[in-house]
Scaffold this motif. Sequence first.
Motif, PDB file in Angstrom:
ATOM      1  N   ARG A 148       0.885  -1.111  -0.039  1.00  0.00           N
ATOM      2  CA  ARG A 148      -0.097  -0.106  -0.096  1.00  0.00           C
ATOM      3  C   ARG A 148       0.812   1.244  -0.095  1.00  0.00           C
ATOM      4  N   ARG A 149       0.388   2.350  -0.311  1.00  0.00           N
ATOM      5  CA  ARG A 149       1.117   3.663  -0.011  1.00  0.00           C
ATOM      6  C   ARG A 149       2.077   3.641   0.890  1.00  0.00           C
ATOM      7  N   CYS A 150       3.327   3.990   0.656  1.00  0.00           N
ATOM      8  CA  CYS A 150       4.486   3.752   1.652  1.00  0.00           C
ATOM      9  C   CYS A 150       5.239   5.300   1.752  1.00  0.00           C
ATOM     10  N   VAL A 151       5.597   5.563   2.776  1.00  0.00           N
ATOM     11  CA  VAL A 151       6.622   6.637   3.106  1.00  0.00           C
ATOM     12  C   VAL A 151       7.932   5.779   3.794  1.00  0.00           C
ATOM     13  N   ALA A 152       9.136   5.984   3.235  1.00  0.00           N
ATOM     14  CA  ALA A 152      10.555   5.497   3.547  1.00  0.00           C
ATOM     15  C   ALA A 152      11.415   6.489   3.450  1.00  0.00           C
ATOM     16  N   TRP A 153      12.230   6.117   4.344  1.00  0.00           N
ATOM     17  CA  TRP A 153      13.385   7.053   4.385  1.00  0.00           C
ATOM     18  C   TRP A 153      14.715   6.267   3.909  1.00  0.00           C
ATOM     19  N   LEU A 154      15.472   6.644   2.767  1.00  0.00           N
ATOM     20  CA  LEU A 154      16.436   5.922   2.222  1.00  0.00           C
ATOM     21  C   LEU A 154      17.587   6.358   2.757  1.00  0.00           C
ATOM     22  N   LEU A 155      18.548   5.573   3.116  1.00  0.00           N
ATOM     23  CA  LEU A 155      19.974   5.936   3.195  1.00  0.00           C
ATOM     24  C   LEU A 155      20.824   5.210   2.236  1.00  0.00           C
ATOM     25  N   ASP A 156      21.421   6.048   1.239  1.00  0.00           N
ATOM     26  CA  ASP A 156      22.291   5.419   0.298  1.00  0.00           C
ATOM     27  C   ASP A 156      23.631   5.220   0.776  1.00  0.00           C
ATOM     28  N   LYS A 157      24.513   4.836  -0.440  1.00  0.00           N
ATOM     29  CA  LYS A 157      25.932   4.653   0.161  1.00  0.00           C
ATOM     30  C   LYS A 157      26.716   5.773   0.319  1.00  0.00           C
ATOM     31  N   GLU A 158      26.444   6.834  -0.332  1.00  0.00           N
ATOM     32  CA  GLU A 158      27.178   8.251  -0.239  1.00  0.00           C
ATOM     33  C   GLU A 158      26.872   8.574   1.281  1.00  0.00           C
ATOM     34  N   SER A 159      25.495   8.630   1.545  1.00  0.00           N
ATOM     35  CA  SER A 159      25.165   9.273   2.748  1.00  0.00           C
ATOM     36  C   SER A 159      25.514   8.330   3.955  1.00  0.00           C
ATOM     37  N   TRP A 160      25.717   6.875   3.596  1.00  0.00           N
ATOM     38  CA  TRP A 160      26.108   6.231   4.873  1.00  0.00           C
ATOM     39  C   TRP A 160      27.674   6.602   4.723  1.00  0.00           C
ATOM     40  N   LYS A 161      28.485   6.721   3.910  1.00  0.00           N
ATOM     41  CA  LYS A 161      29.759   7.011   4.103  1.00  0.00           C
ATOM     42  C   LYS A 161      29.971   8.423   4.977  1.00  0.00           C
ATOM     43  N   ARG A 162      29.356   9.327   4.420  1.00  0.00           N
ATOM     44  CA  ARG A 162      29.290  10.671   5.388  1.00  0.00           C
ATOM     45  C   ARG A 162      28.797  10.340   6.783  1.00  0.00           C
ATOM     46  N   LEU A 163      27.797   9.644   6.754  1.00  0.00           N
ATOM     47  CA  LEU A 163      27.489   9.384   8.680  1.00  0.00           C
ATOM     48  C   LEU A 163      28.511   8.680   9.395  1.00  0.00           C
ATOM     49  N   GLN A 164      29.402   7.939   8.618  1.00  0.00           N
ATOM     50  CA  GLN A 164      30.408   7.213   9.338  1.00  0.00           C
ATOM     51  C   GLN A 164      31.537   8.178   9.702  1.00  0.00           C
ATOM     52  N   GLU A 165      31.446   9.020   8.764  1.00  0.00           N
ATOM     53  CA  GLU A 165      32.718   9.922   8.725  1.00  0.00           C
ATOM     54  C   GLU A 165      32.273  11.067   9.983  1.00  0.00           C
ATOM     55  N   ASN A 166      31.107  11.834   9.763  1.00  0.00           N
ATOM     56  CA  ASN A 166      30.732  12.950  10.740  1.00  0.00           C
ATOM     57  C   ASN A 166      30.118  12.507  12.045  1.00  0.00           C
TER      58      ASN A 166
END
Length: 123
Positions: free
Chosen positions: A73-91
């Motif tokens: 059914r209609r969904c709202v999801a939050w996507l973490l992509d590879k680039e953002s994962w790398k930034r999150l790990q660094e920051n």
Amino acid sequence: IPYFIKKEYLAGTILFHRGESAKGFYLLEVGILRADYELPQGRYFESIVAGTTCGELPFFSDTERTATVQAERRCVAWLLDKESWKRLQENEPDVAQELLRISLKLTSERMSAITSYVLTTAG
């Protein structure tokens, strides 16, 4: 939140196919996703409900998708992509480590459920 991209999916939209490389993982805020698995014992599906994750194991382990996932059914999801994962790990290394720990725990619970299903249908 600054590391995640808000995505909205209509019912029937396919998020990814089995065998594809994992380019991100999802936190489901609203709706239900359906994951379809092809197992040697037959087909299996699971419903992924709001408040849980989707696609975290192939994403974090850099492996192929194990299921095809679509919005039931209609969904709202939050996507973490590879680039953002790398930034999150660094920051925010502490936040990244906690996210990984929680995701692995949820994956473990999901795999236990799938294993139980396979064992009960194999006998």
